[in-house]
Design an enzyme around this catalytic site. Structure first.
Site, PDB file in Angstrom:
ATOM      1  N   HIS A  58       1.966  -1.848   7.858  1.00 25.69           N
ATOM      2  CA  HIS A  58       2.732  -2.456   9.566  1.00 25.69           C
ATOM      3  C   HIS A  58       2.146  -3.204  10.542  1.00 25.69           C
ATOM      4  O   HIS A  58       0.806  -3.616  10.543  1.00 25.69           O
ATOM      5  CB  HIS A  58       2.202  -0.931  10.667  1.00 25.69           C
ATOM      6  N   ASN A  90       8.335   0.419  12.561  1.00 26.32           N
ATOM      7  CA  ASN A  90       8.230   1.264  14.190  1.00 26.32           C
ATOM      8  C   ASN A  90       7.380   0.200  14.821  1.00 26.32           C
ATOM      9  O   ASN A  90       6.492   0.619  15.221  1.00 26.32           O
ATOM     10  CB  ASN A  90       7.752   2.749  13.563  1.00 26.32           C
ATOM     11  N   HIS A 177       9.023   9.250   4.762  1.00 29.55           N
ATOM     12  CA  HIS A 177       7.905   9.671   5.443  1.00 29.55           C
ATOM     13  C   HIS A 177       8.244  10.972   5.678  1.00 29.55           C
ATOM     14  O   HIS A 177       8.135  11.501   6.348  1.00 29.55           O
ATOM     15  CB  HIS A 177       7.082   8.543   7.163  1.00 29.55           C
ATOM     16  N   HIS A 230       3.637   7.319   0.335  1.00 28.88           N
ATOM     17  CA  HIS A 230       2.249   7.960   0.516  1.00 28.88           C
ATOM     18  C   HIS A 230       2.095   9.132  -0.282  1.00 28.88           C
ATOM     19  O   HIS A 230       1.710  10.143   0.958  1.00 28.88           O
ATOM     20  CB  HIS A 230       1.551   7.844   2.052  1.00 28.88           C
ATOM     21  N   ASN A 276      -2.097  10.077   8.637  1.00 26.27           N
ATOM     22  CA  ASN A 276      -1.192  10.761   8.344  1.00 26.27           C
ATOM     23  C   ASN A 276      -0.565  10.157   7.109  1.00 26.27           C
ATOM     24  O   ASN A 276       0.139   8.825   6.849  1.00 26.27           O
ATOM     25  CB  ASN A 276      -0.567  10.685   9.827  1.00 26.27           C
ATOM     26  N   ASP A 303       0.157   1.038   3.258  1.00 23.60           N
ATOM     27  CA  ASP A 303      -0.303   1.552   4.543  1.00 23.60           C
ATOM     28  C   ASP A 303      -1.314   1.267   5.819  1.00 23.60           C
ATOM     29  O   ASP A 303      -0.898   2.133   6.341  1.00 23.60           O
ATOM     30  CB  ASP A 303       0.041   3.279   4.432  1.00 23.60           C
TER      31      ASP A 303
HETATM   32 ZN   LIG Z   1       3.934   7.181   6.834  1.00 20.70          ZN
END
Ligand SMILES: [Zn+2]
Length: 429
Positions: A58, A90, A177, A230, A276, A303
């Site tokens: 990210h 995102n 996800h 993940h 998460n 992640d």
């Molecule tokens: Zn995720």
């Protein structure tokens, strides 16, 4: 054209060899190579790997530049030994159009530290309702092949089916996800003994496993390709193992933190452990390590989820979920997989470079063999190093690491992106 001679490195952990880089390319690999006209990097005892590739980062730009930018995120990536990262969609605005993915791609090019391959959103605004312009993103300058609503689950089975059908035409992949939303309403941590004792809302394993089971069956039905982000539970491993044995085109990733940390840490109420999917149990950690070793889980993905101080330094329930990971990933993998005897360095290269490049459609550029004629994307690691993690030294704009004060092995001493050093003697160039 500049030349660099990496002298005496253990290539993929094997025999000591010299590697000569001429311009952007590896020109020779052998012993006793001439250093004539070359800058010499003395690498005796160090391990030379292909530049690492992260399928799950990210970078937060556009929109949350207070936590990370493409520039700071790629600097963190280079520090951690990465030469390519896939940037999750995102952002604000969401990367659901050709315009946004091209912007991220261009910012990556300008950074110069690490190649950035944008991931496109599966649905418009990550809302799970309408497919985004997958074809337009694929045909854009960014050549998107990986699509994900990560952070959110594509929970509508019909939307997931249509997405799988759509990307099949051009060999794309949907990265899921896996989180059944209704089963995780109000979830704060892994559902189990610790959540019961602490009285925190539980995130049950079945919320992950039920989505993975559905999606491997959908991928089989459509004849398309799905990637599971993940994996965090022993049950998820069993489902992926079953799916692969059936010939379903599924790949899976595990994060470094799920290979090392457990939900026992939540007893501290330190939000740095809030993530998460959540940290699970010791039994899950052991199953994930074993699955990464036997190939059921294909890759390690970070992640990397930077958050500013104010979003993490608060009470548990209010804190954002996520941890930074780019600068510590290789060290955690060394500790959990190499020093436990589960993987050798060639196995690490497969899971952190070759396989992620293949899954993401980047293997013409990254995750290449360390041999003559190949692009010089390389990472040199001092595996004998031991150090205590100090987030103050991070290149990332954020500091939300669960490893602060923890001793971890290994240090990236040099990273080469197409022959140019992005990290020299453990410092950003
Ligand atoms: Zn995720």
């Amino acid at each position: 054209m500049s030349k660099t001679l990496i002298r005496g490195a253990k290539v993929l952990g094997g025999e000591a060899q010299d590697v000569l880089i001429d311009g952007e390319t590896i020109s020779e690999v052998g012993t006793g190579l001439s250093a004539d006209g070359a800058t010499v990097v003395e690498a005796a005892g160090q391990v030379l790997l292909p530049g690492l590739v992260d399928l799950h980062t990210h970078l937060r730009e556009p929109g949350r530049e207070d936590s990370e930018t493409v520039l700071t995120g790629t600097r963190a990536a280079a520090s951690g030994g990465y030469t390519a990262v896939f940037a999750m969609a995102n952002t604000f605005p969401v990367a659901d159009t050709a315009g946004v993915v091209e912007q991220v791609y261009r910012l990556g090019k300008e950074s110069g530290y690490c190649d950035v391959q944008p991931i496109g959103a599966v649905t418009i605004g990550l809302e799970g309702k309408k497919l985004s312009e997958l074809g337009a993103m694929h045909e854009s300058a960014a050549r998107v092949t990986v699509f994900s609503d990560d952070g959110k689950c594509v929970d509508d089975a019909v939307i997931m089916r249509r997405a799988l059908e759509y990307v099949k035409a051009f060999g794309g992949v949907i990265a899921q996800h896996a989180q059944e939303p209704r089963l995780t309403e109000g979830a704060q941590m892994n559902e189990g003994i610790v959540s019961a004792e602490l009285g925190l809302g539980g995130w049950p394993a079945v919320a992950e496993e039920s989505i993975i089971a559905r999606d491997v069956l959908l991928a089989e039905h459509v004849g398309s390709r799905v990637h599971i982000c993940h994996l965090s539970t022993a049950g998820s491993v069993e489902i992926v193992r079953w799916a692969k044995s059936r010939g379903i085109d599924v790949t899976a990733e595990v994060t470094p933190h799920h290979l090392l940390l457990t939900d026992e840490l939540v007893r501290s109420y330190n939000p740095v452990y809030k993530v998460n999917p959540p940290l699970r149990t010791e039994r899950d950690v052991m199953a994930l390590r074993e699955a990464l070793a036997d190939g059921t889980i294909d890759i390690v993905a970070t992640d990397h989820a930077p958050h500013p101080h104010e979003d993490k330094d608060c009470e548990w329930a209010a804190a954002a979920m996520g941890m930074v990971g780019l600068e510590t990933a290789l060290s955690v993998v060394q500790q959990t997989m190499v020093e436990t005897g589960l993987l050798d360095w060639a196995g690490v290269a497969e899971r952190m470079s070759f396989a992620p490049a293949r899954i993401g459609g980047l293997s013409h550029l990254h995750g290449r063999p360390v041999s003559a004629g190949e692009p010089a994307n390389l990472t040199l690691v001092d595996t004998s190093y031991r150090g205590v993690v100090d987030p103050a030294g991070f290149a990332s704009r954020s500091r939300n690491t669960p490893y602060e004060g923890r001793e971890l092995p290994g240090r990236v001493t040099h990273t080469f992106l197409r022959g140019r050093t992005t990290v020299v003697d453990g410092k950003l160039a």
